[in-house]
Design an enzyme around this catalytic site. Structure first.
Site, PDB file in Angstrom:
ATOM      1  N   SER A  86      45.183 -58.227  25.545  1.00  0.00           N
ATOM      2  CA  SER A  86      44.589 -57.306  24.598  1.00  0.00           C
ATOM      3  C   SER A  86      43.567 -58.050  23.729  1.00  0.00           C
ATOM      4  O   SER A  86      42.678 -58.700  24.268  1.00  0.00           O
ATOM      5  CB  SER A  86      45.695 -56.651  23.762  1.00  0.00           C
ATOM      6  OG  SER A  86      45.264 -55.458  23.203  1.00  0.00           O
ATOM      7  N   ASP A 110      46.093 -48.187  31.802  1.00  0.00           N
ATOM      8  CA  ASP A 110      45.818 -48.741  30.481  1.00  0.00           C
ATOM      9  C   ASP A 110      44.518 -48.181  29.908  1.00  0.00           C
ATOM     10  O   ASP A 110      43.448 -48.397  30.485  1.00  0.00           O
ATOM     11  CB  ASP A 110      45.733 -50.268  30.570  1.00  0.00           C
ATOM     12  CG  ASP A 110      45.483 -50.919  29.218  1.00  0.00           C
ATOM     13  OD1 ASP A 110      45.702 -50.247  28.180  1.00  0.00           O
ATOM     14  OD2 ASP A 110      45.067 -52.084  29.192  1.00  0.00           O
ATOM     15  N   HIS A 153      49.339 -51.618  29.950  1.00  0.00           N
ATOM     16  CA  HIS A 153      48.708 -52.622  29.095  1.00  0.00           C
ATOM     17  C   HIS A 153      49.288 -54.018  29.359  1.00  0.00           C
ATOM     18  O   HIS A 153      50.475 -54.238  29.183  1.00  0.00           O
ATOM     19  CB  HIS A 153      48.902 -52.224  27.632  1.00  0.00           C
ATOM     20  CG  HIS A 153      47.930 -52.849  26.684  1.00  0.00           C
ATOM     21  ND1 HIS A 153      46.574 -52.876  26.905  1.00  0.00           N
ATOM     22  CD2 HIS A 153      48.117 -53.464  25.480  1.00  0.00           C
ATOM     23  CE1 HIS A 153      45.967 -53.468  25.888  1.00  0.00           C
ATOM     24  NE2 HIS A 153      46.882 -53.846  25.024  1.00  0.00           N
TER      25      HIS A 153
END
Length: 487
Positions: free
Chosen positions: A179, A430, A455
């Site tokens: 991320s 995601d 994710h």
């Protein structure tokens, strides 16, 4: 703008902080999420030491000589002390211990590479507060909360570790991150190729910026994830906002009472809270898409396998009016109360509570300016993104104005031809994949697509319920990392 504001950030520390962040942040989503109340411990047999490094607060000026204690976690239990590699996690916007405990791929992989593991905390998050309790008090201190300063922290920390740890002086360093941490790992390799030999950037939306990715993309991907299981589910969610609006407009206090009861709210809903209620619903859809893992997980909330599929079950047939609201309420209760322990729900309750929210609110008002908007075809309300409004609200909150295009200038945008040794992995489900690198750009800038992946699924620990696509992705990632180290 009022519609966008309710969808800006998932998490809040306390209600007053939550409301202040939502009032200015141009984002609808934060890049990663975690719930420190949920215990996520390392697998049995793994351990680390907590250490601190006296870090320079300003790496790029020569007037401020202040320092702070940067926290980092080290495990050498697998390390070949005769120059074995270092696996270095570039910390996200939160407590580093949580990321350490939830990045099982690094722990699973280190033994076969005989690697030292280091998880470095990002400045202004967790315990790594440059000015202690005063760190968030004024813009002159927050001015040092930037990705550039954080990357310089990582570089100098690695130099320190290699110079003070016997046997590490010639160790090659591989960066890992997911991320926002994945963005940092990619940028780390771009900015400091002399320090890290390569980077695995999982679910890293480095292109989620102005003129690089359409502002509709995030919402469209969330919607595709829901439609993968049920088009009726998407249609129902799309219509629930106007249904609630019309219900309150025509039903008054009786409608508010019905909504309060149906959603099992802790406090009676007021007429001026409808926008907040609907924003609360929107956040849940994005959260569910992010954590649509193939096994039970507690990344945001305790959820069973494939939670989007489960949430869509009460919405699998076309519903109208009160039946529609009741179906959506069942999906919400599944998300927040799958364990059945919550007595009521609060519309200011987001995915988690984390001190990282204040820092991310500032970062999104300085360099992390990610435009997002919606049309009337998604599971979100129709919104526009207005940079002028964002800038004004940021200035009111933090006395700073965002630099919309600075990330593109600083980190090369899509002009990555001179970069090398970066793996960009992204999952089909995601929402943040929309701002990621989805196609390989060269022999050493490799994109890995994980079908049915959520994710940064590949950074999570191996699980007996893992899908074949993530197993294959991890094999490919390890092969590439081995080639970096051998070459």
């Amino acid at each position: 703008m009022a519609v966008i504001i309710t969808r800006l950030i998932f998490w809040a520390v306390i209600i007053c902080l939550f409301e202040s962040i939502l009032s200015i942040n141009p984002h609808k989503r934060r890049l990663s999420a975690y719930n420190p109340a949920i215990k996520n411990l390392l697998p049995k047999g793994y351990s680390y030491q907590t250490k601190y490094y006296n870090q320079q607060i300003d790496h790029f000026g020569f007037v401020n000589e202040d320092t702070y204690e940067q926290r980092y976690l080290v495990s050498d239990q697998f390390w070949n002390k005769n120059g074995g590699p270092i696996f270095f996690y570039t910390g996200n916007e939160g407590d580093i211990a949580w990321f350490c405990n939830n990045t099982g791929f690094v722990w699973d992989t280190a033994p076969e590479f005989e690697a030292m593991i280091v998880f470095a905390e990002h400045r202004f998050y967790g315990e790594s507060m440059p000015y202690g309790p005063e760190s968030y008090k004024d813009p002159t201190k927050l001015n040092f909360l930037t990705s550039e300063q954080a990357l310089a922290d990582f570089a100098t920390l690695i130099e320190y570790i290699k110079s003070t740890t016997p046997g590490a002086s010639n160790s090659q360093v591989v960066a890992f991150g997911g991320s926002y941490g994945g963005m940092l790992s990619a940028w780390f390799r771009i900015k400091y190729p002399n320090v890290v030999i390569g980077a695995l950037a999982a679910s890293a939306p480095i292109w989620q910026f102005h003129n690089l990715t359409p502002c509709l993309a995030y919402d469209q991907t969330v919607t595709k994830t829901f439609s993968y299981y049920s088009d009726n589910c998407v249609d129902n969610i799309n219509r629930v906002y106007s249904t609630i609006d019309n219900m309150v407009k025509s039903g008054g206090s009786a409608a508010l009472s019905f909504l309060s009861s149906t959603f099992s709210l802790c406090q009676p809903l007021k007429a001026n809270q409808i926008d907040t209620l609907e924003g609360w619903l929107e956040n849940i859809w994005g959260n569910l898409a992010m954590v649509n893992y193939p096994y039970p997980a507690s990344f945001l909330e305790p959820l069973p396998a494939w939670p989007v599929q489960e949430a869509c079950k009460p919405l699998s047939t076309i519903l109208e009016d009160k039946l529609l609201v009741t179906g959506v309420a069942k999906a919400v209760k599944f998300y927040f109360n799958s364990t059945g322990t919550a007595e009521c729900l609060n519309i200011t309750q987001q995915a988690t509570g984390s001190l990282g929210d204040a820092g991310w609110g500032y970062q999104s008002c300085s360099e992390m300016v990610m435009p997002m908007c919606s049309d009337n075809t998604t599971v979100f309300r129709q919104t526009v993104w207005d940079y002028t409004d964002v800038s004004e609200n940021c200035y009111k909150q933090f006395k700073v104005r965002p630099r919309r295009d600075w990330v593109i200038t600083n980190y090369w945008g899509k002009s990555l031809s001179a970069a090398s040794n970066i793996i960009f992995s992204n999952g089909q489900f995601d929402p943040w994949s929309t701002g990621g690198v989805l196609e390989s750009l060269s022999d050493s800038i490799i994109a890995i697509h994980i079908k049915q992946g959520a994710h940064h699924l590949d950074l999570r620990a191996a699980n007996k319920m893992d899908i074949e696509a993530v197993k294959a992705a991890r094999i490919q990632e390890k092969k590439i990392i081995r080639q970096w180290l051998q070459n």
